[in-house]
Write an enzyme that holds these catalytic residues in place. Structure first.
Site, PDB file in Angstrom:
ATOM      1  CG  ASP A  53       3.440 -10.713 -91.716  1.00 42.44           C
ATOM      2  OD1 ASP A  53       4.255 -11.312 -90.994  1.00 42.44           O
ATOM      3  OD2 ASP A  53       3.753 -10.120 -92.760  1.00 42.44           O
ATOM      4  CE  LYS A  90       2.301 -18.519 -91.341  1.00 39.99           C
ATOM      5  NZ  LYS A  90       2.174 -17.282 -92.094  1.00 39.99           N
ATOM      6  N   GLY A 117       8.587 -14.723 -88.635  1.00 38.76           N
ATOM      7  CA  GLY A 117       8.793 -14.437 -87.221  1.00 38.76           C
ATOM      8  C   GLY A 117       7.508 -14.117 -86.508  1.00 38.76           C
ATOM      9  CG  HIS A 118       5.138 -16.328 -84.376  1.00 36.14           C
ATOM     10  ND1 HIS A 118       5.432 -17.249 -85.337  1.00 36.14           N
ATOM     11  CD2 HIS A 118       5.005 -17.007 -83.223  1.00 36.14           C
ATOM     12  CE1 HIS A 118       5.464 -18.448 -84.777  1.00 36.14           C
ATOM     13  NE2 HIS A 118       5.210 -18.331 -83.500  1.00 36.14           N
ATOM     14  CB  THR A 170       9.694 -16.046 -99.989  1.00 37.93           C
ATOM     15  OG1 THR A 170      10.914 -16.300 -99.306  1.00 37.93           O
ATOM     16  CG2 THR A 170       8.795 -17.272 -99.958  1.00 37.93           C
ATOM     17  NE  ARG A 173       3.393  -7.118 -91.222  1.00 34.53           N
ATOM     18  CZ  ARG A 173       3.070  -7.616 -90.031  1.00 34.53           C
ATOM     19  NH1 ARG A 173       1.857  -7.471 -89.556  1.00 34.53           N
ATOM     20  NH2 ARG A 173       3.964  -8.264 -89.312  1.00 34.53           N
ATOM     21  CG  ASP A 219     -10.095  -7.650 -82.424  1.00 36.97           C
ATOM     22  OD1 ASP A 219      -9.787  -8.377 -83.398  1.00 36.97           O
ATOM     23  OD2 ASP A 219      -9.238  -7.126 -81.682  1.00 36.97           O
TER      24      ASP A 219
HETATM   25  P1  IMP Z   1      12.645 -12.949 -98.751  1.00 33.82           P
HETATM   26  O1  IMP Z   1      11.843 -14.112 -98.277  1.00 33.82           O
HETATM   27  O2  IMP Z   1      13.423 -12.274 -97.652  1.00 33.82           O
HETATM   28  O3  IMP Z   1      13.495 -13.290 -99.939  1.00 33.82           O
HETATM   29  O4  IMP Z   1      11.618 -11.822 -99.259  1.00 33.82           O
HETATM   30  C1  IMP Z   1      10.799 -12.016-100.413  1.00 33.82           C
HETATM   31  C2  IMP Z   1       9.425 -11.373-100.215  1.00 33.82           C
HETATM   32  O5  IMP Z   1       8.684 -12.128 -99.257  1.00 33.82           O
HETATM   33  C3  IMP Z   1       9.472  -9.946 -99.659  1.00 33.82           C
HETATM   34  O6  IMP Z   1       8.405  -9.221-100.229  1.00 33.82           O
HETATM   35  C4  IMP Z   1       9.249 -10.132 -98.175  1.00 33.82           C
HETATM   36  O7  IMP Z   1       8.730  -8.978 -97.567  1.00 33.82           O
HETATM   37  C5  IMP Z   1       8.258 -11.289 -98.177  1.00 33.82           C
HETATM   38  N1  IMP Z   1       8.287 -12.091 -96.964  1.00 33.82           N
HETATM   39  C6  IMP Z   1       9.191 -13.033 -96.623  1.00 33.82           C
HETATM   40  N2  IMP Z   1       8.885 -13.582 -95.449  1.00 33.82           N
HETATM   41  C7  IMP Z   1       7.750 -13.000 -95.021  1.00 33.82           C
HETATM   42  C8  IMP Z   1       6.906 -13.189 -93.876  1.00 33.82           C
HETATM   43  O8  IMP Z   1       7.153 -14.021 -92.985  1.00 33.82           O
HETATM   44  N3  IMP Z   1       5.817 -12.384 -93.808  1.00 33.82           N
HETATM   45  C9  IMP Z   1       5.499 -11.481 -94.785  1.00 33.82           C
HETATM   46  N4  IMP Z   1       6.256 -11.293 -95.866  1.00 33.82           N
HETATM   47  C10 IMP Z   1       7.366 -12.042 -95.997  1.00 33.82           C
END
Ligand code: IMP
Length: 428
Positions: free
Chosen positions: A13, A16, A40-41, A239, A305, A333
């Site tokens: 987050d 990117k 996601g964005h 992840t 977050r 900013d």
């Molecule tokens: P998973 O990828 O759903 O298995 O989650 C594993 C960890 O990665 C968790 O703490 C999620 O919140 C974090 N996570 C997975 N994808 C993202 C992302 O795109 N942004 C921020 N955190 C992520």
């Protein structure tokens, strides 16, 4: 060919999408290569908002070709929904969107397994996005995954493959008193996806070979970030995929020799969703102020977050593991506004850890049970970036903040984000 990849340096987050927006303008092929719909964005095009999880955002530019590489975990229902939503305003044709047949599919039992594991991990809960990422990746590694290419199989063969996977998982579902999955029903579900996806599914290695022959520029949009990497991140609070630099390249099917630039994206503060270490976290009102000013709520899950100061110890380590050549610094900013609220702002430049002062991230925190104590440098905060077009227009305090980061990690900051819109970007 000439490859640039864009990766996150902390816990995701970082924004990117901003770099992807600028870099895609000069690229012939834009590739998504890791993760799944846990990322996601939101992209805004002609006043319409598109929440994207799988399709590269450059798809909104009709002149660009996009690709979903083989390491991406694809939830077919999510991908189809995204393609249908986009096709209301943008041409989504097999010519413009190439999807690797080697992508593994996230099927309903993966999501059920994700929940089951999370609910039963007790204190070891990861706080996953619940999208089935871990179970899908582990089926892949266990060689019982179902790939997009399998959508071309006749029914008896597809049922047999799915049966091999669910047969094993059903034992667990049964033990926990949950509904079991039926291979035949799952195969029927897959065929509803097949109709929509097969025209787009191809051998993406051929796409890359053609790009190489034509000496094209390729941009790879990374997903997640350094500290969420399965191998190099805060295991087990990571992840299940490989968002590091080489994982980002290899997930597309591209060897490291072709990469010329690795752009690391950071924010002027840090944030994290889910559990795991966060040495500079502010579990106080200051953290709440950052969350509100920076709108730190998850795009995929809406979760608030965790927020804290910028951590350059992590960034120094990210530089090496992610192969960074330059940086994008977002939320300059926001940090200016934060300074107005708090007076003093901070950057972490070292840790005190196990009796030593260290400059690189330690990898044994799980066994020392020691949380590093951040060593900060402090800045007089409070600046306004409104209307600034170049680095030289920025207030001296903001320049000092930026210069300090460059000096501490020895990387140039080539993009500076001074607002939510892509237009609010200083490109150096
Ligand atoms: P998973 O990828 O759903 O298995 O989650 C594993 C960890 O990665 C968790 O703490 C999620 O919140 C974090 N996570 C997975 N994808 C993202 C992302 O795109 N942004 C921020 N955190 C992520």
């Amino acid at each position: 060919m000439d490859v640039t990849y864009v990766v996150g340096c902390h816990w995701g987050d970082e924004g990117k999408g901003r770099v992807a927006f600028f870099e895609s303008a000069n690229s012939d092929l834009i590739v998504r290569s890791t993760g799944g719909n846990n990322a996601g964005h939101t992209v805004v095009y002609k006043g319409v908002k598109y929440p994207l999880h799988l399709v590269p955002s450059a798809i909104i530019n009709p002149e660009k070709k996009c690709m979903i590489g083989p390491a991406v975990l694809v939830d077919p229902a999510v991908l189809i929904e995204e393609m249908e939503m986009l096709s209301k305003t943008v041409d989504i044709t097999p010519d413009r969107l190439k999807i690797s047949g080697r992508c593994h599919m996230i099927l309903p039992y993966h999501k059920a397994l994700d929940q089951l594991h999370e609910q039963n991990k007790g204190a070891g809960k990861v706080g996953t996005t619940g999208r089935g990422i871990g179970p899908c990746e582990s089926d892949k590694r266990n060689r019982i995954g179902i790939r997009l290419y399998d959508l071309r199989l006749p029914k008896d063969e597809l049922v047999s493959k799915i049966h091999t996977a669910v047969n094993i998982h059903n034992i667990l579902f049964n033990d926990f008193g949950m509904d079991q999955f039926n291979a035949e029903e799952l195969a029927d579900l897959c065929y509803t996806y097949a109709e929509k996806l097969l025209p787009f599914i191809c051998d993406t290695d051929e796409v890359l070979a053609e790009s190489n022959e034509c000496n094209q520029r390729i941009l790879i949009e990374g997903a997640q970030a350094y500290r969420l990497d399965l191998e190099h991140g805060d295991y087990p609070n990571v992840t299940s995929t490989s968002p590091n630099g080489s994982g980002t390249l290899s997930g597309a099917g591209i060897g490291p020799v072709y990469a010329t630039r690795g752009i690391g994206v950071i924010k002027a503060h840090c944030s994290r969703v889910g559990n795991g270490p966060f040495p500079t976290e502010l579990c106080n009102e200051q953290g709440d102020v950052i969350r509100e000013l920076a709108h730190e709520y998850g795009t995929t899950t809406g979760r608030p977050r965790r927020c804290g100061w910028l951590d350059l110890v992590i960034l120094r380590s990210a530089k090496i593991t992610m192969g960074l050549t330059e940086l994008c610094l977002n939320h300059v900013d926001t940090m200016g506004m934060l300074g107005k609220e708090l007076g003093t702002i901070k950057i972490c430049v070292a840790y005190d850890y196990c009796g030593k002062r260290i400059r690189y991230f330690p990898d044994d925190m799980e066994v020392t049970h020691e949380i590093p104590k951040p060593v900060y440098i402090e800045f007089e905060g409070g600046w306004d970036t409104e209307g600034c077009k170049t680095y030289y227009d920025l207030p001296a305090k903001a320049k000092d903040f930026i210069d300090t980061i460059e000096r501490e990690v020895d990387l140039p900051i080539t993009y500076i984000g001074i607002g939510a819109d892509n237009e609010a970007t200083i490109v150096r």
